[in-house]
Design a protein around this motif. Structure first.
Motif, PDB file in Angstrom:
ATOM      1  N   THR A 107       0.834  -1.218   0.000  1.00  0.00           N
ATOM      2  CA  THR A 107       0.000   0.000   0.000  1.00  0.00           C
ATOM      3  C   THR A 107       0.861   1.257   0.000  1.00  0.00           C
ATOM      4  O   THR A 107       0.529   2.247  -0.652  1.00  0.00           O
ATOM      5  N   SER A 108       1.964   1.226   0.731  1.00  0.00           N
ATOM      6  CA  SER A 108       2.872   2.377   0.775  1.00  0.00           C
ATOM      7  C   SER A 108       3.551   2.588  -0.575  1.00  0.00           C
ATOM      8  O   SER A 108       3.744   3.723  -1.027  1.00  0.00           O
ATOM      9  N   SER A 111       0.973   4.100  -3.024  1.00  0.00           N
ATOM     10  CA  SER A 111       0.648   5.510  -2.733  1.00  0.00           C
ATOM     11  C   SER A 111       1.846   6.441  -2.859  1.00  0.00           C
ATOM     12  O   SER A 111       1.694   7.666  -2.818  1.00  0.00           O
ATOM     13  N   ALA A 113       4.313   6.689  -0.656  1.00  0.00           N
ATOM     14  CA  ALA A 113       4.538   7.272   0.665  1.00  0.00           C
ATOM     15  C   ALA A 113       6.016   7.601   0.892  1.00  0.00           C
ATOM     16  O   ALA A 113       6.903   6.946   0.347  1.00  0.00           O
TER      17      ALA A 113
END
Length: 285
Positions: A107-108, A111, A113
């Protein structure tokens, strides 16, 4: 009764064990800790903890030279960069090493991040791209491709005799995929056969040269060692009784007490006697 589910991490470990690996070297890091737990719990494979990642890469290299293939685990960014010099050495000297890199959560990565161990620019492939220059195959495992990519990369590692890179996200090592352990087949490590006509023509050409030669010698290089054909090489030189030399990268491949061993050939850096003998040969195999 076999299970139809298996975690990505355990599938990778099962494949490594099937290839003869019983120690995985490396250094713990926050992005590889779940996978290290799986190593600890996995029967038949030990965790070979190292002081730093460069040591781990050289240890895996040495292990692979003896066992045929080695493996190490590092964390993303700082860890894998610390190991890259050793991996580059394995690439240069044709050694099969599997480098497993624990990467940030999927997920990081999606995105972009800003996380530690990154360059702070949202690019999570920058270090993997560096490794493309010193590995023969690379894989960034996902839920969908993990099973196929693990097999593809490990197959290339062994067939090509070079290191490979596997990115394993911290949240994927424990993810279960549909995989029936009873239906898993061994990796296909068979070599592609030469075209029949070209193969026969090459053999006939070599045999014709052999029949005409009066001072024939054999020089063994690292490829014979790395591709595990030294038993065939020894059988050949003992059958033919030809004098044999080794290149510096194949040193140790032929016992230097062997009656047909003549020395190490390294071009102009060879001893004067070896240079003269190789220069006088009218056919080098």
């Amino acid at each position: 009764m076999s299970s139809s589910k298996m975690t990505i991490g355990n599938n990778l470990l099962r494949r490594l064990k099937s290839l003869g690996i019983d120690i995985i070297f490396g250094v713990p890091g926050d992005y590889n800790l779940p996978f290290l737990d799986q190593i600890e719990d996995f029967g038949g494979i030990q965790w070979g903890n190292n002081c730093n990642e460069l040591n781990a890469s050289y240890t895996a290299d040495g292990y692979a030279r003896i066992r045929g293939i080695g493996a190490l685990v590092t964390t993303f960014g700082v860890g894998e960069l610390s190991a890259i010099n050793g991996i580059a050495g394995s690439y240069a000297e044709m050694v099969s090493v599997v480098h497993i890199v624990g990467t940030p959560p999927t997920t990081s990565q999606i995105s972009g991040a800003i996380l530690h161990h990154t360059l702070g620019n949202g690019d999570f492939q920058v270090f993997a791209n560096m490794y493309k220059e010193v590995t023969i195959a690379q894989a960034n495992l996902t839920k969908e491709n993990a099973v196929e990519e693990i097999d593809r990369v490990l197959t290339q590692c062994l067939l090509k005799g070079r290191p490979v890179y596997i990115g394993l996200a911290v949240d994927l090592s424990g993810y279960e995929v549909n995989l029936d352990s009873s239906s898993i087949k061994p990796l296909n490590l068979s070599l592609v056969r030469n075209p029949k006509n070209e193969h026969q023509a090459a053999l006939e050409n070599v045999l014709d040269l052999v029949k005409k030669a009066e001072r024939m010698i054999v020089i063994v290089d690292a490829c014979a060692v790395r591709h595990d054909i030294m038993n065939k090489v020894l059988k050949f030189i003992e059958h033919t009784q030809l004098p044999v030399y080794v290149t510096h990268m194949a040193k140790g491949g032929i016992d230097e007490d062997h009656p047909q061993f003549r020395g190490v050939f390294a071009g102009n850096c060879s001893t004067e006697q070896v240079q003269e003998e190789v220069s006088d040969a009218d056919l080098i195999l």
